[in-house]
Write a protein that holds these residues in place. Structure first.
Motif, mmCIF file in Angstrom:
data_model
loop_
_atom_site.group_PDB
_atom_site.id
_atom_site.type_symbol
_atom_site.label_atom_id
_atom_site.label_comp_id
_atom_site.label_asym_id
_atom_site.label_seq_id
_atom_site.Cartn_x
_atom_site.Cartn_y
_atom_site.Cartn_z
ATOM 1 N N ALA A 59 41.087 32.205 69.439
ATOM 2 C CA ALA A 59 40.135 31.900 68.472
ATOM 3 C C ALA A 59 38.835 32.721 68.660
ATOM 4 O O ALA A 59 38.161 33.239 67.558
ATOM 5 C CB ALA A 59 39.723 30.482 68.765
ATOM 6 N N LEU A 60 38.580 32.952 69.710
ATOM 7 C CA LEU A 60 37.382 33.949 70.071
ATOM 8 C C LEU A 60 37.448 35.284 69.203
ATOM 9 O O LEU A 60 36.651 36.099 68.506
ATOM 10 C CB LEU A 60 36.982 33.973 71.410
ATOM 11 N N VAL A 61 38.752 35.778 69.672
ATOM 12 C CA VAL A 61 39.056 37.305 69.084
ATOM 13 C C VAL A 61 38.877 37.192 67.608
ATOM 14 O O VAL A 61 38.697 38.040 67.055
ATOM 15 C CB VAL A 61 40.498 37.813 69.842
ATOM 16 N N GLU A 62 39.811 36.127 67.098
ATOM 17 C CA GLU A 62 39.841 36.085 65.649
ATOM 18 C C GLU A 62 38.274 35.964 64.721
ATOM 19 O O GLU A 62 38.254 36.439 63.917
ATOM 20 C CB GLU A 62 40.639 35.016 64.983
ATOM 21 N N VAL A 63 37.685 35.191 65.607
ATOM 22 C CA VAL A 63 36.049 35.322 65.106
ATOM 23 C C VAL A 63 35.452 36.455 64.904
ATOM 24 O O VAL A 63 34.734 36.946 64.200
ATOM 25 C CB VAL A 63 35.481 34.112 65.985
ATOM 26 N N LEU A 64 35.601 37.450 66.002
ATOM 27 C CA LEU A 64 35.365 38.861 65.796
ATOM 28 C C LEU A 64 35.539 39.636 64.706
ATOM 29 O O LEU A 64 34.859 40.233 63.853
ATOM 30 C CB LEU A 64 35.680 39.588 67.200
ATOM 31 N N ALA A 65 36.894 39.334 64.197
ATOM 32 C CA ALA A 65 37.554 39.944 63.014
ATOM 33 C C ALA A 65 36.845 39.433 61.677
ATOM 34 O O ALA A 65 36.426 40.288 60.836
ATOM 35 C CB ALA A 65 39.041 39.704 63.100
ATOM 36 N N LEU A 66 36.511 37.957 61.903
ATOM 37 C CA LEU A 66 35.939 37.458 60.575
ATOM 38 C C LEU A 66 34.530 37.911 60.503
ATOM 39 O O LEU A 66 33.890 38.066 59.319
ATOM 40 C CB LEU A 66 35.896 36.035 60.540
ATOM 41 N N ILE A 67 33.750 38.002 61.659
ATOM 42 C CA ILE A 67 32.398 38.562 61.512
ATOM 43 C C ILE A 67 32.151 39.896 61.119
ATOM 44 O O ILE A 67 31.509 40.115 60.152
ATOM 45 C CB ILE A 67 31.744 38.435 63.059
ATOM 46 N N GLY A 68 33.372 40.850 61.599
ATOM 47 C CA GLY A 68 33.478 42.079 61.018
ATOM 48 C C GLY A 68 33.718 41.938 59.327
ATOM 49 O O GLY A 68 32.976 43.004 58.477
ATOM 50 N N PHE A 69 34.508 41.272 58.953
ATOM 51 C CA PHE A 69 34.681 40.980 57.410
ATOM 52 C C PHE A 69 33.643 40.695 56.803
ATOM 53 O O PHE A 69 33.155 41.216 55.635
ATOM 54 C CB PHE A 69 35.924 40.073 57.173
ATOM 55 N N VAL A 70 32.825 39.543 57.223
ATOM 56 C CA VAL A 70 31.532 39.002 56.518
ATOM 57 C C VAL A 70 30.450 40.068 56.462
ATOM 58 O O VAL A 70 29.785 40.240 55.672
ATOM 59 C CB VAL A 70 30.963 37.824 57.209
ATOM 60 N N ALA A 71 30.287 41.043 57.620
ATOM 61 C CA ALA A 71 29.338 41.977 57.807
ATOM 62 C C ALA A 71 29.698 42.922 56.908
ATOM 63 O O ALA A 71 28.778 43.678 56.370
ATOM 64 C CB ALA A 71 29.235 42.465 59.075
ATOM 65 N N ALA A 72 31.030 43.401 56.427
ATOM 66 C CA ALA A 72 31.133 44.328 55.542
ATOM 67 C C ALA A 72 30.837 43.799 54.020
ATOM 68 O O ALA A 72 30.623 44.874 53.198
ATOM 69 C CB ALA A 72 32.775 44.714 55.776
#
Length: 76
Positions: A59-72
């Motif tokens: 869950a923590l690793v997937e949150v990193l990917a979602l934060i990157g997507f939102v930042a993009a």
């Protein structure tokens, strides 16, 4: 034949940033699942606890990917 100059390149560089941002979570998932399998092979009786910790890490690793997507999407 036209020569393409830098001024003619259009688009969002945030897509490249997101592409680079997915490398971290991808590598993290590989390490996470590899170490979980390794530790389960070493101590099979702890597999339930290892699996719980693995899902929290997932869950923590997937949150990193979602934060990157939102930042993009935010940065334009």
């Amino acid at each position: 034949m036209d020569i393409i100059t830098l001024a003619e390149v259009t688009g969002s560089l945030s897509v490249i940033g997101y592409g680079l941002g997915t490398l971290g979570p991808g590598i993290g998932l590989g390490i996470l699942f590899g170490k979980a399998m390794e530790s389960t092979a070493r101590q099979p009786e702890m597999s339930g606890k290892i699996q719980t910790i693995m899902f929290i890490g997932l869950a923590l690793v997937e949150v990193l990917a979602l934060i990157g997507f939102v930042a993009a999407l935010i940065i334009k």
